[in-house]
Design an enzyme around this catalytic site. Structure first.
Site, mmCIF file in Angstrom:
data_model
loop_
_atom_site.group_PDB
_atom_site.id
_atom_site.type_symbol
_atom_site.label_atom_id
_atom_site.label_comp_id
_atom_site.label_asym_id
_atom_site.label_seq_id
_atom_site.Cartn_x
_atom_site.Cartn_y
_atom_site.Cartn_z
ATOM 1 N N LYS A 292 -3.325 10.076 -1.826
ATOM 2 C CA LYS A 292 -3.463 11.532 -1.905
ATOM 3 C C LYS A 292 -2.321 12.188 -2.670
ATOM 4 O O LYS A 292 -2.439 13.336 -3.088
ATOM 5 C CB LYS A 292 -3.599 12.125 -0.507
ATOM 6 C CG LYS A 292 -4.948 11.803 0.132
ATOM 7 C CD LYS A 292 -5.188 12.584 1.411
ATOM 8 C CE LYS A 292 -6.590 12.348 1.952
ATOM 9 N NZ LYS A 292 -6.784 10.963 2.457
HETATM 10 C C1 LIG Z 1 -8.068 10.299 2.561
HETATM 11 C C2 LIG Z 1 -8.034 8.825 2.717
HETATM 12 C C3 LIG Z 1 -9.176 8.011 2.456
HETATM 13 C C4 LIG Z 1 -10.522 8.594 2.118
HETATM 14 O O1 LIG Z 1 -10.568 9.150 0.839
HETATM 15 P P1 LIG Z 1 -11.772 10.113 0.443
HETATM 16 O O2 LIG Z 1 -11.458 10.531 -0.945
HETATM 17 O O3 LIG Z 1 -11.730 11.260 1.414
HETATM 18 O O4 LIG Z 1 -13.029 9.344 0.549
HETATM 19 C C5 LIG Z 1 -9.040 6.637 2.545
HETATM 20 N N1 LIG Z 1 -7.871 6.072 2.898
HETATM 21 C C6 LIG Z 1 -6.765 6.807 3.162
HETATM 22 C C7 LIG Z 1 -5.515 6.106 3.566
HETATM 23 C C8 LIG Z 1 -6.804 8.199 3.076
HETATM 24 O O5 LIG Z 1 -5.690 8.921 3.355
#
Ligand SMILES: *Cc1c(COP(=O)(O)O)cnc(C)c1O
Length: 433
Positions: free
Chosen positions: A107
């Protein structure tokens, strides 16, 4: 570039307005009106040019004339000042590590890019922009670090008291400066309700300049194309079909993967790898999309019952089930399978994965069992195993070492302000602070 809403009822708009609004006025999600393909010669060049230059070229068509070249260059280079690594566990299985940013999860890409883009778009505003975020854990830290010290913007993060881990809490409550954390006596749903109520409060919105930073913002999605491009650069050129397994919750990552494919990245198919919150794998199987309340699992960042990027996935596949099926194959894993996979990967390859990445590996393995023809698998590794140390300990018997950049926050004092779940108190805070 103009942006349209997946709802089809909102006027076309600029990138600036799409980014500052987040959600379109008809409740839909913003999409670029067109996605241009790069020529094969350009794609070949992508292998040779520096990564920052490639990312710049990838995102440039989506910003069009709204950003001067040097501004976009600066935003891109500041957003990706950490590496993407590819680890090959076997000749056909590669792990793309996306967790080398400041909060150890993918993220960081989206949050850093969005923060800088917003700062540019509000540069001539006299009032500071207030970014509101409700978090149940990981989004808060990525957003806080993404916006830290970005001029003209303050961030207010709401989180439920006593319901997130200390490591998660310390990552966004110890920063100070332009980041304020509110410790709400209530649940995550209370936090989300307070934020929603603030956005629909006409009086408040006249007096304060508010926006959100949640995962439906197009500014978070665009930079997520970068690591699909990184994978293409890191793998040797091959005619073997490439399968990309994406551990998914809100499906932002997978949507960005399809964007990357549309601009020319050679991906044969994506695997939508979920935990038991399997609305999308079920849709692929039955043709019916049934959102439902989320179930708690070890891969808790993917505990999403109603994936918010689903309308974008459909739009990219012209709302046709057969096209969605051509692009995406689905698989859901249980917690027991996730633990077993973490253990097995550790035993076989001496490599630690976090539970989300393990769900991705399980998706890839399931795909391979049903499609034995030759293919190369890439699994997106979405978080550092140390972020989920308790689950890793349970799976393999030892806890991963906490990287220094995470450990420092644990020593720092928490600076959050207590807040009740009553809207009036929150509103007063926003108006007076
Ligand atoms: C947010 C997140 C996901 C999921 O990602 P999306 O784009 O919402 O499908 C998977 N793994 C981790 C560690 C995350 O923080």
């Amino acid at each position: 570039m103009r942006y349209r809403s997946t709802g089809g009822q909102a006027p076309l708009t600029s990138l600036r307005s799409a980014v500052l609004r987040g959600l379109a006025p008809d409740g839909g999600l913003y999409m670029p009106v067109e996605i241009a393909r790069h020529s094969p010669e350009e794609l070949e060049e992508f292998r040779r040019l520096p990564f920052t230059e490639v990312c710049y070229r990838v995102v440039r068509p989506f910003t069009g004339s709204e950003l001067p070249e040097e501004v976009l260059w600066q935003i891109v280079s500041e957003s990706i000042n950490f590496p993407v690594r590819l680890v090959s566990l076997s000749p056909g299985l590669h792990i793309l590590e996306l967790f080398h940013g400041p909060t150890l999860a993918f993220k960081d890409f989206g949050a850093r890019f969005m923060a800088r883009l917003m700062a540019y778009f509000v540069r001539s505003e006299t009032r500071p922009l207030t970014v509101l975020v409700a978090t149940s854990g990981d989004t808060g830290s990525a957003v806080a670090h993404g916006f830290l010290r970005v001029p003209g913007i303050r961030v207010v993060i709401l989180y439920p008291r006593g319901r997130i881990s200390e490591a998660q809490e310390k990552q966004f409550t110890t920063l100070g400066e332009n980041i304020t954390a509110l410790e709400v006596t209530g649940t995550f749903d209370d936090c989300q309700r307070l934020v929603k109520q603030a956005f629909s409060d006409a009086e408040l919105n006249q007096r304060a300049f508010l926006t959100s930073a949640n995962s439906i913002n197009i500014a978070r999605l665009l930079p997520q194309m970068f690591y699909h491009v990184a994978a293409y650069r890191l793998l040797p050129a091959t005619s073997t079909p490439l399968i990309v397994a994406v551990p998914s919750g809100n499906f932002g990552n997978l949507t960005a993967g399809i964007f990357a494919k549309r601009i020319g990245m050679p991906v044969a198919r994506f695997v939508a790898a979920t935990n038991v919150n399997d609305a999308v794998p079920e849709y692929l199987r039955t043709g019916e999309f049934r959102p439902r309340p989320a179930t708690a699992t070890y891969s808790n960042a993917m505990d999403v019952g109603n994936p918010n990027n689903f309308p974008r996935l459909l739009a990219l596949c012209r709302n046709r089930l057969d096209e969605v099926r051509r692009e995406i194959w689905g698989h859901a894993a249980t917690d027991e399978e996730t633990l077993a996979a973490m253990r097995q990967i550790h035993e076989r390859h001496h490599y630690l994965v976090d539970p989300h990445t393990a769900v991705g590996v399980l998706g890839w393995e399931a795909y391979r069992r049903e499609h034995p023809e030759p293919s190369q698998g890439i699994v997106l590794s979405t978080a550092h195993p140390a972020k989920f140390a308790d689950v890793v300990l349970r799976a393999v018997g030892t806890a991963p070492q906490l990287p220094e950049r995470l450990a420092v926050y644990l020593q720092r004092p928490k600076l959050s302000l207590p807040m009740s779940a009553a809207y009036e108190e929150f509103k007063q805070f926003l108006l007076t602070r």
